[in-house]
Design a protein around this motif. Structure first.
Motif, PDB file in Angstrom:
ATOM      1  N   LEU A 179      -2.701   7.953  -4.529  1.00 25.84           N
ATOM      2  CA  LEU A 179      -4.098   7.834  -4.096  1.00 25.84           C
ATOM      3  C   LEU A 179      -4.775   9.177  -4.354  1.00 25.84           C
ATOM      4  N   PHE A 220      -6.906  -1.970   2.628  1.00 25.85           N
ATOM      5  CA  PHE A 220      -5.454  -1.968   2.458  1.00 25.85           C
ATOM      6  C   PHE A 220      -5.008  -2.989   1.419  1.00 25.85           C
ATOM      7  N   ARG A 261       0.454  -1.149  -5.198  1.00 20.90           N
ATOM      8  CA  ARG A 261       1.922  -1.046  -5.084  1.00 20.90           C
ATOM      9  C   ARG A 261       2.591  -2.127  -5.906  1.00 20.90           C
ATOM     10  N   LEU A 301       0.958   6.561  -2.507  1.00 22.44           N
ATOM     11  CA  LEU A 301       0.529   5.384  -1.738  1.00 22.44           C
ATOM     12  C   LEU A 301       1.602   4.939  -0.767  1.00 22.44           C
ATOM     13  N   ILE A 334      -4.421  -1.109  -1.640  1.00 20.23           N
ATOM     14  CA  ILE A 334      -3.168  -0.350  -1.591  1.00 20.23           C
ATOM     15  C   ILE A 334      -1.998  -1.283  -1.907  1.00 20.23           C
TER      16      ILE A 334
END
Ligand code: ATP
Length: 530
Positions: free
Chosen positions: A321, A306, A313, A330, A309
């Motif tokens: 993704l 994560f 962002r 995402l 991710i």
């Protein structure tokens, strides 16, 4: 304890193919993998689609047979006959790549895109910031290189949707990789596609090599693409010798490793200085021109914790993704969502990033996983017996401490097995010579540490052995992924001590693997039934 010959034990899974024989052609069909792949992808699909809206799915056709006269596909010295590879579309031209590039790909033996390439190429061509995640050896390198080469360099399409580079001064693509070996491997891949006449359009900026020579090459050749390790790229950038202000693509290969604490300062420099941050387009009209003016950030790994991710962002603009069969925003993902978080350290150092990712997605389905128990002082001898029993030709054995490598090499060589050590304390030249020898088959067992776990593409590797336990399931996945690449078969054996067995079983559980206990006796693999 039940004893089987290799042949008998494997028979239920792969028909009449001898296990790890190294002779005769190997087929996924003959390995019984066709159905295995299907099952895994169906499960994965179900799991992954929960709670996520799929916004783009490349047109998918029936999986087709690739093989027979198309063995030139996989470029290896002993061509592997891949009957059903993870390919989704018929040809690269269907993905919107320029004809010159498709021609080059064909010349190099690449005719059909893999699933992840089929999903990634059109999405990246549409200027999206992306995180590309699919299992080891599934072709992620070309998945990001092809859209870049469609816009940068001599193979690009004639019309660039109104985008003109003008008098090119700046570097147009920066590719960052965590190790020199991986950096050099990517450089070779780009050079191969550009062809000998255009080799200078790509420049390596890896550590361990002569920095002034690299700077001189940058000045003289004005490359369009640079590939390097974070330290060296950041160093040259800080010295003001890397013109990346107008850079259009920033690729972070093995991104979860690049988020490690040790790379933090260098990565910050790179993120802040390469191209215009797509974040700058927030609040402005979302016009294609504005988007094109911004840097496109492409993050790649088989394991996406994560922390990645979160980084995507913050560094990208509405990132997507990309996985083998789908593309999702995402924004739709949460720590408890389909992409879970793993133990890889994040750039923020947050301790919340400690969950295993569903590793069916990180490992190819065509791997066999075993473990065997021995005392620490017998591990190297067990490795030798394992190599013989498996009749493995090209073995990567991982140890956790550099000091142990030399001793292990010595022991293997004393027993007549060609072996060599590879680790970060060796010079760049020695490291590349060893890798070359390993690729050529001059070295049978490569004893190494985590340095070789990420991204290295050694297609001939048919056996991975863990002589020291990997620290977690993510590390296990990347080590294991050095074998069984692009549909080939592969075996992973973990040699552990009795008290470590529960850890091995836990790794297997986290990765949803069937981890079988085994022994090696009289040159045979002996499976121990639970
Ligand atoms: N479309 C294709 N057809 C045939 N071979 C391909 C194709 N795409 C990639 N390959 C080959 O597949 C192998 C694996 O590709 P690559 O190294 O890009 O995998 P990867 O997904 O990046 O793996 P890792 O996660 O370990 O870094 C390479 O030898 C590459 O040349």
């Amino acid at each position: 304890l039940r004893k089987f010959s290799q042949f008998t034990r494997i028979a239920p899974f792969q028909g009449n193919v001898r296990f790890l024989s190294g002779s005769g052609s190997l087929t996924l069909a003959s390995l019984g993998l066709k159905s295995e792949i299907k099952t895994v992808s169906a499960n994965e699909k179900n799991k992954l689609q929960q709670g996520v809206s799929t916004i783009e799915v490349p047109k998918r056709r029936e999986q087709k047979r690739v093989g027979g006269n198309k063995t030139g596909f996989v470029k290896s010295k002993n061509p592997v006959d891949i009957k059903t590879a993870p390919f989704a579309v018929e040809s690269f031209s269907e993905l919107g790549l320029p004809p010159l590039l498709v021609e080059r790909l064909e010349k190099e033996g690449f005719t059909v895109p893999t699933d992840v390439q089929a999903a990634a190429v059109p999405t990246v061509l549409k200027n999206h910031d992306v995180v590309i995640q699919s299992y080891t050896g599934s072709g992620k390198t070309l998945a990001y290189l092809l859209p870049i080469l469609s816009r940068v360099g001599p193979l690009r399409g004639e019309t660039l949707n109104g985008y003109e580079t003008g008098n090119k001064v700046d570097i147009e693509a920066v590719i960052v990789a965590p190790s020199r070996e991986l950096g050099m491997q990517i450089v070779r891949e780009v050079e191969k596609l550009l062809g000998p006449a255009n080799k200078k359009l790509v420049q390596q900026l890896v550590g361990g090599a002569n920095r002034s020579r690299q700077e001189e090459a940058l000045r003289k050749n004005k490359p369009s693409i640079v590939v390097g390790t974070p330290g060296r790229i950041a160093e040259i950038s800080a010295a003001g010798k890397l013109p990346t202000h107008g850079c259009r693509y920033l690729v972070l290969d093995e991104v979860d490793q690049l988020l490690a604490f040790s790379f933090r300062e260098d990565m910050k420099r790179i993120i802040d200085h390469v191209g215009r941050r797509p974040g700058a387009c927030r609040g402005e009209p979302n016009s294609p021109l504005v988007k094109r003016a911004a840097r496109q950030t492409i993050m790649v790994s088989a394991t996406v914790p994560f922390s990645v991710i979160r980084a995507a962002r913050s560094w990208g603009c509405d990132p997507l993704l990309i996985q083998a069969n789908k593309v999702v925003p995402l924004e739709s993902l949460t720590p408890s969502g389909p992409v879970n978080i793993s133990g890889t350290p994040s750039i923020t150092g947050s301790s919340s990033d400690v969950q295993a990712m569903p590793c069916v997605q990180s490992l190819p389905p065509n791997l066999q996983h075993y473990y065997t128990i021995t005392r620490i002082q017998h591990k190297v001898d067990m490795l030798r017996r394992c190599v013989h029993a498996m009749d493995a030709k090209c073995v990567i054995a991982f140890m956790n401490h550099t000091k142990q490598l030399k001793d292990a090499v010595y022991k293997l060589e004393a027993r007549g097995m060609n072996a060599a050590e590879l680790h970060g304390d060796l010079s760049k030249l020695i490291r590349s010579t060893i890798l070359k020898k390993f690729r050529n088959g001059e070295i049978r067992v490569l004893l190494t540490n985590e340095l070789s776990a990420r991204g290295l593409d050694l297609p001939e590797c048919d056996l991975v052995v863990n002589l020291g336990l990997p620290t977690d399931s993510v590390h296990y996945a990347h080590r294991a992924g050095r074998t069984g690449r692009l549909g080939r078969k592969g075996t992973v054996v973990t040699i552990c001590e009795q008290p470590e067995v529960f850890v091995v079983k836990k790794l297997g559980k986290q990765l949803s693997l069937s981890m079988q206990a085994c022994e090696f006796s009289e040159g045979n693999l002996v499976i121990i039934e639970d």
